[in-house]
Design a protein around this motif. Sequence first.
Motif, short mmCIF file in Angstrom:
data_model
loop_
_atom_site.label_atom_id
_atom_site.label_comp_id
_atom_site.label_asym_id
_atom_site.label_seq_id
_atom_site.Cartn_x
_atom_site.Cartn_y
_atom_site.Cartn_z
N THR A 2 82.86 31.97 74.07
CA THR A 2 84.04 31.48 73.36
C THR A 2 84.78 32.63 72.70
N ALA A 3 86.07 32.57 72.82
CA ALA A 3 86.91 33.60 72.18
C ALA A 3 87.02 33.31 70.70
N GLN A 4 87.04 34.36 69.93
CA GLN A 4 87.19 34.21 68.48
C GLN A 4 88.65 33.86 68.17
N PRO A 5 88.89 32.95 67.23
CA PRO A 5 90.27 32.60 66.91
C PRO A 5 91.02 33.81 66.33
N ALA A 6 92.31 33.79 66.49
CA ALA A 6 93.15 34.90 66.01
C ALA A 6 93.03 35.02 64.49
N ASP A 10 96.85 36.63 56.28
CA ASP A 10 96.22 37.26 55.12
C ASP A 10 95.05 38.16 55.53
N GLU A 11 94.34 37.80 56.59
CA GLU A 11 93.25 38.64 57.09
C GLU A 11 93.81 39.93 57.69
N GLU A 85 84.84 46.80 58.82
CA GLU A 85 84.10 46.13 59.89
C GLU A 85 83.62 44.75 59.46
N LYS A 86 83.22 44.62 58.19
CA LYS A 86 82.78 43.32 57.69
C LYS A 86 83.95 42.34 57.65
N VAL A 87 85.10 42.81 57.18
CA VAL A 87 86.29 41.93 57.12
C VAL A 87 86.71 41.55 58.54
N ALA A 88 86.71 42.52 59.45
CA ALA A 88 87.09 42.24 60.84
C ALA A 88 86.09 41.31 61.51
N GLY A 89 84.83 41.38 61.09
CA GLY A 89 83.80 40.50 61.63
C GLY A 89 83.74 39.16 60.92
N ARG A 90 84.67 38.99 59.98
CA ARG A 90 84.82 37.73 59.23
C ARG A 90 83.60 37.40 58.37
N ALA A 91 83.05 38.42 57.74
CA ALA A 91 81.95 38.19 56.79
C ALA A 91 82.52 37.46 55.58
#
Length: 137
Positions: A2-6, A10-11, A85-91
């Motif tokens: 599954t593709a990660q949502p865009a 704000d992110e 990296e944590k923000v981009a990985g949606r931690a």
Amino acid sequence: MTAQPAFRPDEVKHLEFLQTVIARHANTSFLVKSWAMTVSGAFIAVATRGPSWKTAAVAVALAAGFWLLDSYYLRQERRFRTLYEKVAGRAQLPPFTMDAEQYGGPVPWREVALSRTMLLSYGVLVALDTMTVVFLA
């Protein structure tokens, strides 16, 4: 798979803020290296004209000081990269956090100061300055 949502706007903005800080730290690190080379070279040139081991010793101390300063900026840059990296990985982090010390993860001083890049930049500079002190003493 599954593709990660865009990313939400704000992110994306948060990632842009972090990238700006990372770029600023990288630029400052580059400037510190260039100043270290310039100042050390000037002190060694002065020391070899009117042989003075004291002047060469100042060059060693300055190179070591620049080494510590650059290590600080490189350590901060690495912390912000981890936070990015944590923000981009949606931690799960507080919105728009810029607290790299708390959320960026541990980055040991020794690991940074003795990294290959730092040793090649400052280790060589300190070694040459030290050899000049020994030669002039």
